[in-house]
Motif scaffolding. Sequence first.
Motif, PDB file in Angstrom:
ATOM      1  N   GLY A 242      -0.551  -5.849   8.352  1.00 18.73           N
ATOM      2  CA  GLY A 242      -0.137  -5.044   9.511  1.00 18.73           C
ATOM      3  C   GLY A 242      -1.266  -4.347  10.239  1.00 18.73           C
TER       4      GLY A 242
ATOM      5  N   ILE B  39      -0.327 -13.413   8.415  1.00 19.44           N
ATOM      6  CA  ILE B  39       0.798 -13.342   9.365  1.00 19.44           C
ATOM      7  C   ILE B  39       1.022 -11.897   9.793  1.00 19.44           C
ATOM      8  CG2 ILE B  39       2.076 -15.387   8.581  1.00 19.44           C
ATOM      9  CD1 ILE B  39       3.830 -13.512   6.893  1.00 19.44           C
ATOM     10  N   GLY B  40       1.703 -11.739  10.912  1.00 22.07           N
ATOM     11  CA  GLY B  40       2.117 -10.399  11.351  1.00 22.07           C
ATOM     12  C   GLY B  40       1.122  -9.759  12.301  1.00 22.07           C
ATOM     13  N   GLU B  41       1.205  -8.453  12.366  1.00 21.13           N
ATOM     14  CA  GLU B  41       0.381  -7.712  13.332  1.00 21.13           C
ATOM     15  C   GLU B  41      -1.108  -7.801  13.056  1.00 21.13           C
ATOM     16  OE1 GLU B  41       1.570  -3.642  13.649  1.00 21.13           O
ATOM     17  OE2 GLU B  41       3.180  -4.114  15.037  1.00 21.13           O
TER      18      GLU B  41
ATOM     19  N   ASN C 198      -5.261  -4.309  10.735  1.00 16.44           N
ATOM     20  CA  ASN C 198      -6.001  -4.058   9.488  1.00 16.44           C
ATOM     21  C   ASN C 198      -6.824  -5.303   9.142  1.00 16.44           C
ATOM     22  OD1 ASN C 198      -5.176  -1.420   8.838  1.00 16.44           O
ATOM     23  ND2 ASN C 198      -3.194  -2.187   8.109  1.00 16.44           N
TER      24      ASN C 198
ATOM     25  N   VAL D 111      10.947  -0.508  12.228  1.00 15.21           N
ATOM     26  CA  VAL D 111      11.489  -0.293  13.576  1.00 15.21           C
ATOM     27  C   VAL D 111      12.460   0.889  13.592  1.00 15.21           C
ATOM     28  CG1 VAL D 111      12.967  -1.367  15.326  1.00 15.21           C
ATOM     29  CG2 VAL D 111      11.168  -2.695  14.220  1.00 15.21           C
TER      30      VAL D 111
ATOM     31  N   PHE E 294       2.265   8.289  13.875  1.00 10.00           N
ATOM     32  CA  PHE E 294       3.645   7.837  13.680  1.00 10.00           C
ATOM     33  C   PHE E 294       3.615   6.329  13.437  1.00 10.00           C
ATOM     34  CE2 PHE E 294       8.036   7.212  15.802  1.00 10.00           C
ATOM     35  CZ  PHE E 294       8.651   7.299  14.570  1.00 10.00           C
ATOM     36  N   ARG E 295       3.396   5.992  12.179  1.00 12.36           N
ATOM     37  CA  ARG E 295       3.292   4.572  11.873  1.00 12.36           C
ATOM     38  C   ARG E 295       4.180   4.184  10.688  1.00 12.36           C
ATOM     39  NH1 ARG E 295       2.380  -0.513  13.606  1.00 12.36           N
ATOM     40  NH2 ARG E 295       2.573  -1.713  11.706  1.00 12.36           N
TER      41      ARG E 295
ATOM     42  N   GLY F 286       2.146  -6.937  18.705  1.00 12.35           N
ATOM     43  CA  GLY F 286       2.544  -5.661  18.101  1.00 12.35           C
ATOM     44  C   GLY F 286       4.043  -5.523  18.002  1.00 12.35           C
ATOM     45  N   LEU F 287       4.732  -6.655  17.848  1.00 14.10           N
ATOM     46  CA  LEU F 287       6.197  -6.608  17.795  1.00 14.10           C
ATOM     47  C   LEU F 287       6.712  -7.409  16.597  1.00 14.10           C
ATOM     48  CD1 LEU F 287       6.882  -7.212  21.575  1.00 14.10           C
ATOM     49  CD2 LEU F 287       7.345  -5.096  20.351  1.00 14.10           C
ATOM     50  N   VAL F 288       7.979  -7.166  16.284  1.00  9.21           N
ATOM     51  CA  VAL F 288       8.552  -7.798  15.096  1.00  9.21           C
ATOM     52  C   VAL F 288       8.699  -9.308  15.252  1.00  9.21           C
ATOM     53  CG1 VAL F 288      10.637  -7.938  13.690  1.00  9.21           C
ATOM     54  CG2 VAL F 288       9.797  -5.733  14.435  1.00  9.21           C
TER      55      VAL F 288
ATOM     56  N   CYS G  83       0.018   0.326  -4.188  1.00  6.45           N
ATOM     57  CA  CYS G  83      -1.028  -0.390  -4.902  1.00  6.45           C
ATOM     58  C   CYS G  83      -1.751  -1.328  -3.922  1.00  6.45           C
ATOM     59  CB  CYS G  83      -0.369  -1.175  -6.043  1.00  6.45           C
ATOM     60  SG  CYS G  83      -1.552  -1.989  -7.106  1.00  6.45           S
ATOM     61  N   ALA G  84      -2.738  -0.773  -3.221  1.00  6.40           N
ATOM     62  CA  ALA G  84      -3.443  -1.578  -2.206  1.00  6.40           C
ATOM     63  C   ALA G  84      -4.353  -2.599  -2.870  1.00  6.40           C
ATOM     64  CB  ALA G  84      -4.267  -0.656  -1.330  1.00  6.40           C
TER      65      ALA G  84
ATOM     66  N   LEU H  67       6.172   3.805  21.388  1.00  4.60           N
ATOM     67  CA  LEU H  67       6.138   4.650  20.202  1.00  4.60           C
ATOM     68  C   LEU H  67       6.059   6.133  20.573  1.00  4.60           C
ATOM     69  CD1 LEU H  67       6.251   3.269  17.550  1.00  4.60           C
ATOM     70  CD2 LEU H  67       3.840   3.793  17.205  1.00  4.60           C
TER      71      LEU H  67
ATOM     72  N   ASP I  79       0.820  -1.207   0.000  1.00  2.00           N
ATOM     73  CA  ASP I  79       0.000   0.000   0.000  1.00  2.00           C
ATOM     74  C   ASP I  79       0.862   1.269   0.000  1.00  2.00           C
ATOM     75  OD1 ASP I  79      -2.177   1.580   0.202  1.00  2.00           O
ATOM     76  OD2 ASP I  79      -2.557   1.183   2.327  1.00  2.00           O
TER      77      ASP I  79
ATOM     78  N   SER J  81       5.881 -11.699  14.454  1.00  2.00           N
ATOM     79  CA  SER J  81       5.597 -11.677  13.014  1.00  2.00           C
ATOM     80  C   SER J  81       6.600 -12.547  12.267  1.00  2.00           C
ATOM     81  CB  SER J  81       5.677 -10.253  12.461  1.00  2.00           C
ATOM     82  OG  SER J  81       4.813  -9.415  13.180  1.00  2.00           O
TER      83      SER J  81
HETATM   84  C1  LIG Z   1       8.161   3.727  14.802  1.00  2.00           C
HETATM   85  C2  LIG Z   1       8.011   2.272  15.162  1.00  2.00           C
HETATM   86  C3  LIG Z   1       8.959   1.653  15.963  1.00  2.00           C
HETATM   87  C4  LIG Z   1       8.833   0.310  16.277  1.00  2.00           C
HETATM   88  N1  LIG Z   1       9.783  -0.261  17.056  1.00  2.00           N
HETATM   89  C5  LIG Z   1       9.705  -1.578  17.323  1.00  2.00           C
HETATM   90  C6  LIG Z   1      10.717  -2.217  18.078  1.00  2.00           C
HETATM   91  O1  LIG Z   1      11.678  -1.582  18.538  1.00  2.00           O
HETATM   92  N2  LIG Z   1      10.624  -3.556  18.285  1.00  2.00           N
HETATM   93  C7  LIG Z   1       9.578  -4.282  17.789  1.00  2.00           C
HETATM   94  O2  LIG Z   1       9.542  -5.494  17.978  1.00  2.00           O
HETATM   95  N3  LIG Z   1       8.588  -3.688  17.075  1.00  2.00           N
HETATM   96  C8  LIG Z   1       8.620  -2.367  16.833  1.00  2.00           C
HETATM   97  N4  LIG Z   1       7.634  -1.776  16.091  1.00  2.00           N
HETATM   98  C9  LIG Z   1       6.519  -2.604  15.594  1.00  2.00           C
HETATM   99  C10 LIG Z   1       6.909  -3.275  14.278  1.00  2.00           C
HETATM  100  O3  LIG Z   1       7.307  -2.334  13.343  1.00  2.00           O
HETATM  101  C11 LIG Z   1       5.754  -4.092  13.744  1.00  2.00           C
HETATM  102  O4  LIG Z   1       5.458  -5.086  14.706  1.00  2.00           O
HETATM  103  C12 LIG Z   1       6.039  -4.782  12.423  1.00  2.00           C
HETATM  104  O5  LIG Z   1       6.381  -3.825  11.456  1.00  2.00           O
HETATM  105  C13 LIG Z   1       4.818  -5.587  11.974  1.00  2.00           C
HETATM  106  O6  LIG Z   1       5.064  -6.113  10.718  1.00  2.00           O
HETATM  107  P1  LIG Z   1       3.867  -6.474   9.726  1.00  2.00           P
HETATM  108  O7  LIG Z   1       4.491  -6.962   8.469  1.00  2.00           O
HETATM  109  O8  LIG Z   1       2.877  -7.336  10.371  1.00  2.00           O
HETATM  110  O9  LIG Z   1       3.102  -5.095   9.452  1.00  2.00           O
HETATM  111  P2  LIG Z   1       3.621  -3.773   8.792  1.00  2.00           P
HETATM  112  O10 LIG Z   1       5.048  -3.539   9.041  1.00  2.00           O
HETATM  113  O11 LIG Z   1       2.667  -2.708   9.227  1.00  2.00           O
HETATM  114  O12 LIG Z   1       3.447  -4.018   7.240  1.00  2.00           O
HETATM  115  C14 LIG Z   1       2.170  -4.105   6.642  1.00  2.00           C
HETATM  116  C15 LIG Z   1       2.216  -3.468   5.273  1.00  2.00           C
HETATM  117  O13 LIG Z   1       1.041  -3.830   4.573  1.00  2.00           O
HETATM  118  C16 LIG Z   1       0.555  -2.697   3.864  1.00  2.00           C
HETATM  119  N5  LIG Z   1      -0.882  -2.872   3.589  1.00  2.00           N
HETATM  120  C17 LIG Z   1      -1.924  -2.718   4.445  1.00  2.00           C
HETATM  121  N6  LIG Z   1      -3.076  -2.985   3.833  1.00  2.00           N
HETATM  122  C18 LIG Z   1      -2.783  -3.299   2.563  1.00  2.00           C
HETATM  123  C19 LIG Z   1      -3.546  -3.668   1.425  1.00  2.00           C
HETATM  124  N7  LIG Z   1      -4.870  -3.770   1.475  1.00  2.00           N
HETATM  125  N8  LIG Z   1      -2.913  -3.906   0.274  1.00  2.00           N
HETATM  126  C20 LIG Z   1      -1.573  -3.824   0.192  1.00  2.00           C
HETATM  127  N9  LIG Z   1      -0.786  -3.475   1.225  1.00  2.00           N
HETATM  128  C21 LIG Z   1      -1.392  -3.228   2.397  1.00  2.00           C
HETATM  129  C22 LIG Z   1       0.854  -1.553   4.814  1.00  2.00           C
HETATM  130  O14 LIG Z   1       0.880  -0.326   4.101  1.00  2.00           O
HETATM  131  C23 LIG Z   1       2.228  -1.954   5.331  1.00  2.00           C
HETATM  132  O15 LIG Z   1       3.241  -1.466   4.505  1.00  2.00           O
HETATM  133  C24 LIG Z   1       7.719  -0.431  15.776  1.00  2.00           C
HETATM  134  C25 LIG Z   1       6.758   0.191  14.980  1.00  2.00           C
HETATM  135  C26 LIG Z   1       6.894   1.530  14.667  1.00  2.00           C
HETATM  136  C27 LIG Z   1       5.846   2.190  13.814  1.00  2.00           C
END
Ligand SMILES: Cc1cc2nc3c(=O)[nH]c(=O)nc-3n(C[C@H](O)[C@H](O)[C@H](O)COP(=O)(O)OP(=O)(O)OC[C@H]3O[C@@H](n4cnc5c(N)ncnc54)[C@H](O)[C@@H]3O)c2cc1C
Length: 618
Positions: A78, A244-246, A213, A15, A98-99, A256-258, A48-49, A125, A6, A261
């Motif tokens: 996510g 998978i993931g958040e 989401n 992170v 701040f995301r 809500g952590l890396v 491109c969502a 955050l 997206d 995921s």
């Molecule tokens: C500033 C910040 C600092 C952080 N620090 C830490 C840390 O120190 N340690 C830690 O463990 N975690 C941290 N986190 C949390 C960590 O970033 C997340 O847990 C991790 O990114 C989750 O990964 P994800 O792939 O599930 O989701 P995301 O990283 O959110 O990726 C999901 C992606 O899917 C895209 N998307 C959504 N809907 C659609 C759609 N319909 N079509 C196409 N694409 C779509 C989104 O735009 C996004 O790019 C932090 C988060 C932030 C914002």
Amino acid sequence: LVIYGDEPWEPYDRVRLSALLTGKESLQSIQNRLQVPEKASVRQFHNCAVVNIDRTNHRVIDVQGRSQRYSKLVLAVGSKSHIPQIPGIHELDGIYRFRDMSDAERLIARTTRSRYTLVLGGGLLGIEAARGLCRSGTAVTIVEHSERLMAAQLDNYAAELIKTHVQKQGIKVITGNSVKTLLGKTAVKGVLLRDGQALLCDTLVVATGIRANIELARKAGLPVGRGIKVNEYLQTADKNIYAIGECVEYKGNTYGLVKPSLDQADVLAAYMSGSDAVYMGSTATSRLKVVEESVFSAGNIGQNVAPTSLKKMVWKNDDDKQYRKILFRHNRIVGAIGIGPWQDNSRLQEAIEKERRIGFWQQLRFKYTGSLWSGDAVNNVASWPENTYVCNCKSVTKGDLSVAMEAGCKTVEALAGKTGASTVCGSCKPLLANLVGGEILKAESGSKWLMVSSIMGSVLSLIFFAYPGLPFNVSVTDVWRWDILWRNETIKQISGFSLLSLSVMISAISIRKRVKRVSSGSFSAWRLFHVISGIVILGVLVAHTGFRMGVELNFWLMLSFVVLVIFGSLSSLLVAYQHKLDNPMSRKTKSLMLWGHILLLWPLPSLVIFHVIKTYWY
Ligand SMILES: Cc1cc2nc3c(=O)[nH]c(=O)nc-3n(C[C@H](O)[C@H](O)[C@H](O)COP(=O)(O)OP(=O)(O)OC[C@H]3O[C@@H](n4cnc5c(N)ncnc54)[C@H](O)[C@@H]3O)c2cc1C
């Protein structure tokens, strides 16, 4: 493989957005390009969502109306920032989230104009955003509705320490309060708090948590709760759609952590390639730097459980600024919190995940040293169990690193390139360095003297058992009247009290070990002093007893002393040889010997007191 994203950017490391905000990282340095084998067929669509899933025809429809067939679909969509219900929050200018990268860019642009910034939310955050923003000269205030910062990860004491750190950066912190109303007509000008306090603010950063989401899945008729519901294969109710993931909810939990995921991604990749992998849930673990301070929080930290159901142990350093807490259920470790550097981190995480049993001695060690494992066991990564995580951020275990080393990675950089370890927060770099340099262990300084003294100590002690005792002189005409040592009252008292004072002096090593203010001289030098003094004591003991073990009370006194010396000598012998014998067996033996040495010390004072009383009484 077709990837839809997206965001307008190629994949980047979310992170490190906090570091981007503070200016420590650049757009380029946080990019995290997809690494795939050369021949792989991959198409990526950014900005491109996917807006619809047609489950009947196995197709996804993107925002531009294009349709793509799938045989398997993985949702890794996510979360988004949660925006609380405050009137005007969606309408007024000056409100930020701040995301993602766009949010970070907007905030960076805003900092030059902002005078008063208010960060709503005192979680990780919010604190990171506040720290990034306060560097640009704007007055920053954090408002947190619960009574402490980072309420999900920390207890009251740990949160107070972090609050002090945050305040030292010039950030104002208000806890136990929240924003009731926003002030301003077109742009935010201030806020009114729940307790009636009004604060000036031209920029409001909302960091009040995240929401998975789930809309895309819900529209497609897949079961959702707080996240998209999946089973142990990360499969949704549709057997061709995974998540998978958040965005995931597994057994009622969302993460809500890396690391969770990445755990899920690993399981799914294995399952899809035909392995029998299953996902069993993850332990929420944070190993972070918050305002330059190391913070560790893992597992059950005592929230939402009856206070009596968990046993807690706390360790603080002398100035109470380092804090460590571990939580047990039936002597099995279930959670931990740490503020300040804590070398146990990696092993702790593994122990908490496996709910390992922590023995009485380990608990005792923690009580006095703040560590569950001896320094050797913790510092020597090569000795860690294979499934211990070395890099938390990238879920790289000691086993993964061993495989990479066998494949020829001999430097930190090579290991990082092959496994990804240390490429996120970098806090595990010293551990990688330890692993690649693990074979080159240096000998303790003074190890030769240590070895000679230890052997002398063991031999002298064994003579006490093997030898019936030096004979008394048979004639008063003998030239060497050595038996005067045991016959003459005054000489016997001199040797006895010398033994007593030397024994008190030798215990100085435990002061060096336990009282942190006494830090002069290296510990190796103190240890050598301790061992050599032990030999001197043995010499005086020979003069006092003539190698006789005595009877009754004297026998028990001698027995405990001599066995204590044997344990001590063997443990220091192993220290002297540890650079050659570095294996788990020798480390375990050394630690057992040391504990034996310390344990046998306990009955000695009372035995000595009785010995002295008895001598003078009779
Ligand atoms: C500033 C910040 C600092 C952080 N620090 C830490 C840390 O120190 N340690 C830690 O463990 N975690 C941290 N986190 C949390 C960590 O970033 C997340 O847990 C991790 O990114 C989750 O990964 P994800 O792939 O599930 O989701 P995301 O990283 O959110 O990726 C999901 C992606 O899917 C895209 N998307 C959504 N809907 C659609 C759609 N319909 N079509 C196409 N694409 C779509 C989104 O735009 C996004 O790019 C932090 C988060 C932030 C914002």
